[in-house]
Design a protein around this motif. Structure first.
Motif, short mmCIF file in Angstrom:
data_model
loop_
_atom_site.label_atom_id
_atom_site.label_comp_id
_atom_site.label_asym_id
_atom_site.label_seq_id
_atom_site.Cartn_x
_atom_site.Cartn_y
_atom_site.Cartn_z
N GLU A 157 -21.96 25.16 36.09
CA GLU A 157 -22.26 24.34 37.49
C GLU A 157 -22.10 23.10 37.13
OE1 GLU A 157 -26.90 23.82 38.87
OE2 GLU A 157 -25.31 25.19 39.82
N ASN A 158 -22.37 22.39 35.80
CA ASN A 158 -22.41 20.82 35.98
C ASN A 158 -21.06 20.12 35.20
OD1 ASN A 158 -23.45 22.30 33.95
ND2 ASN A 158 -24.62 20.47 33.42
N LEU A 159 -20.26 21.01 35.14
CA LEU A 159 -19.10 21.20 34.73
C LEU A 159 -17.68 20.53 35.51
CD1 LEU A 159 -17.01 20.37 32.66
CD2 LEU A 159 -17.21 22.83 31.65
N CYS A 160 -17.42 19.70 35.79
CA CYS A 160 -15.93 19.05 36.74
C CYS A 160 -14.96 19.00 36.82
CB CYS A 160 -16.81 18.32 38.58
SG CYS A 160 -17.49 19.10 39.71
N LEU A 161 -13.87 19.37 36.96
CA LEU A 161 -12.27 18.92 36.71
C LEU A 161 -12.04 18.67 37.88
CD1 LEU A 161 -8.83 19.53 34.87
CD2 LEU A 161 -9.27 21.24 36.36
N LEU A 162 -11.05 16.89 37.51
CA LEU A 162 -10.18 16.39 38.62
C LEU A 162 -8.75 16.28 37.56
CD1 LEU A 162 -10.25 14.72 40.66
CD2 LEU A 162 -10.67 12.40 38.81
N PRO A 163 -8.06 17.41 38.51
CA PRO A 163 -7.10 17.42 37.67
C PRO A 163 -5.92 16.76 38.38
CG PRO A 163 -6.96 18.67 39.91
CD PRO A 163 -7.92 17.80 39.55
N ALA A 164 -4.31 16.37 37.43
CA ALA A 164 -4.06 15.74 38.13
C ALA A 164 -2.18 16.01 38.88
CB ALA A 164 -2.76 15.19 36.43
N SER A 165 -2.14 15.43 39.02
CA SER A 165 -0.70 15.76 40.24
C SER A 165 0.39 16.06 39.16
CB SER A 165 -0.03 14.76 40.88
OG SER A 165 1.41 14.98 40.89
N GLN A 166 1.31 17.07 39.76
CA GLN A 166 2.34 18.27 38.42
C GLN A 166 3.32 17.44 39.31
OE1 GLN A 166 2.06 19.24 36.32
NE2 GLN A 166 3.18 21.15 36.08
N THR A 167 3.10 16.97 40.15
CA THR A 167 4.89 16.50 40.79
C THR A 167 5.47 15.29 40.78
OG1 THR A 167 3.93 16.91 43.19
CG2 THR A 167 5.07 18.39 42.50
N ARG A 168 4.41 14.20 41.30
CA ARG A 168 3.71 13.07 41.43
C ARG A 168 4.51 12.27 40.21
NH1 ARG A 168 1.58 11.97 46.15
NH2 ARG A 168 1.90 9.66 46.18
N ASP A 169 5.32 11.60 39.79
CA ASP A 169 5.52 9.97 38.45
C ASP A 169 4.19 9.11 38.60
OD1 ASP A 169 6.86 7.30 39.07
OD2 ASP A 169 7.36 8.70 40.80
N LYS A 170 4.42 8.86 37.06
CA LYS A 170 2.65 7.90 36.55
C LYS A 170 2.83 7.20 37.50
CE LYS A 170 4.92 8.15 31.85
NZ LYS A 170 5.29 9.38 32.10
N ASP A 171 3.84 6.40 38.06
CA ASP A 171 4.38 5.11 38.61
C ASP A 171 2.76 5.03 39.81
OD1 ASP A 171 5.36 3.44 37.17
OD2 ASP A 171 6.92 4.43 38.31
N ALA A 172 2.58 7.07 40.19
CA ALA A 172 2.02 7.15 41.83
C ALA A 172 0.40 6.16 41.48
CB ALA A 172 2.02 8.08 42.07
N LEU A 173 -0.48 6.09 40.04
CA LEU A 173 -1.77 5.47 39.51
C LEU A 173 -1.35 4.00 39.66
CD1 LEU A 173 -2.08 7.77 36.21
CD2 LEU A 173 -3.27 7.79 38.68
N THR A 174 -2.52 4.05 40.10
CA THR A 174 -2.57 1.78 40.29
C THR A 174 -3.63 1.47 39.98
OG1 THR A 174 -4.27 2.36 42.50
CG2 THR A 174 -1.62 1.74 42.70
N GLU A 175 -3.32 0.52 39.46
CA GLU A 175 -5.13 0.27 38.72
C GLU A 175 -5.78 -0.18 39.22
OE1 GLU A 175 -4.02 -3.37 35.87
OE2 GLU A 175 -6.14 -3.62 35.85
N HIS A 176 -5.50 -0.63 40.16
CA HIS A 176 -6.93 0.07 41.76
C HIS A 176 -8.14 0.50 41.79
CE1 HIS A 176 -9.62 -2.53 44.48
NE2 HIS A 176 -8.81 -1.57 45.52
#
Lengths: 90, 271
Positions: free
Chosen positions: B81-100
């Protein structure tokens, strides 16, 4: 496995040596060090080749870093046949 | 204080995702609050290795773009219960990630967890540099093989220049994790030895994970190897590595050529 392979002591030492040589170059290039010579070489060759034709592999560029003074040595071998162009220009 | 780790390598297929899942589960079994974050946008796999692929609704990019709240995107592990996952997107391209955006999400995760483990994509492009951007420490996953070692060297250079810590003049702590190690092949001189890799990369060693069918078996069933077979050789090696991350001094043992027995004490101090 051939008989030769049987007597050879594995391929890991070769891997290790190749990596050490390669990474020494890549690390220096990443720090922008040894590439200075590469850039100098290219630019010097470009300037000279505008006036004289020569064999690019007959050019030696060396840099010696001393404590107070560093020297850049450029040694270009020019064939006698075309050195006339060099004399005429003077 | 929360620790942000990036699991990185440069080269693909060396075991980043396996190691992220295994170390995350090992730390969580030790009572730590852990989140594993997939940065491999477009090619996510951490959800699959964690066995949560059918539970993904929102992802990291949804959170960055304000489509979902962090709490909505976090998937709580069914076993721990103290382990979580934050998944990545499977569809968008990596430019969708912003530094901020990444910095904001990591800052929020720091308030909720003890360990934030970022699974980097392969390569040295934007996705990889964003994954390492906010890291306090890095785990460099390396196979004892020439192309992997070369790429690790490149990644070490990036960790020293492209991270927020490096830009502030601080150092990102670096730990080397050698995976897919074949003791018998190394003994025969067919594979780079642990000493060879350590000498070439001059980075402290966090652990040595022996090649094992248990790793494939665990990913087949979607369970981190440290949960699937806790007594297997790779699981024990990951448990030791996790304890070293916590600062415990565990002697490092090089898996020996004699089958299944870890008997040669390794003199080198752990990371």
């Amino acid at each position: 496995m051939s008989l030769f392979d049987f007597f050879r002591r594995g391929s890991a030492p070769v891997a290790r040596e190749r990596l050490q040589i390669l990474l020494a170059h890549e690390r220096a290039a990443a720090r922008g060090q040894s590439d200075l010579l590469g850039v100098l070489r290219e630019e010097i060759l470009a300037v000279i080749s505008r006036h004289i034709s020569f064999e690019p592999d007959r050019v030696q560029i060396k840099m010696d870093r001393g404590k107070s003074v560093s020297t850049l040595e450029v040694d270009i071998e020019i064939p006698n046949g075309i050195s006339g162009a060099f004399a005429a220009a003077q | 204080m929360a620790q942000v780790l990036v699991v990185t390598s440069g080269k693909g297929g060396v075991g980043k995702t396996t190691s992220t899942a295994a170390l995350g589960a090992a730390l969580a079994q030790d009572g730590e609050r852990v989140v594993v974050v997939d940065f491999d946008v477009g090619l996510r796999n951490l959800d699959l290795v964690m066995g949560a692929e059918r539970r993904v609704v929102f992802d990291l990019i949804n959170v960055i773009h304000g489509v979902a709240k962090l709490q909505q995107a976090l998937i709580r592990d069914k076993r721990l219960e103290n382990l979580c996952l934050l998944p990545a997107s499977q569809t968008r391209d990596k430019d969708a990630l912003t530094e901020h955006g990444v910095a904001r999400v990591i800052a929020e995760l720091r308030t909720k967890f003890d360990w934030i483990i970022c699974d980097s994509p392969a390569g040295i492009e934007r996705g990889a540099t964003l994954a390492m951007r906010n890291a306090d420490a890095a785990i460099i996953v390396t196979n004892p093989e020439v192309s992997s070692v070369r790429d690790s060297d490149r990644i070490i250079g990036l960790l020293d220049s492209k991270t927020a810590k490096a830009e502030r003049g601080e150092r990102v702590a670096k730990h080397l994790l050698i995976t897919r190690y074949h003791p018998s092949r190394a003994a025969r001189g067919e594979m780079l030895s642990i000493d060879d890799v350590l000498e070439i990369l001059s980075t402290p060693l966090l652990g040595i994970i022996p090649e094992s069918e248990e790793v494939l078996r665990a990913s087949n069933v979607g369970t981190p190897v440290t949960l699937n077979n806790t007594l297997s050789a790779p699981a024990l090696a990951y448990f030791d590595a996790a304890r070293r991350l916590k600062g415990e001094e565990i002697p490092l043992v090089v898996p020996s050529a004699s089958r299944g027995i870890f008997n040669r004490l390794f003199g080198r101090k752990a990371a």
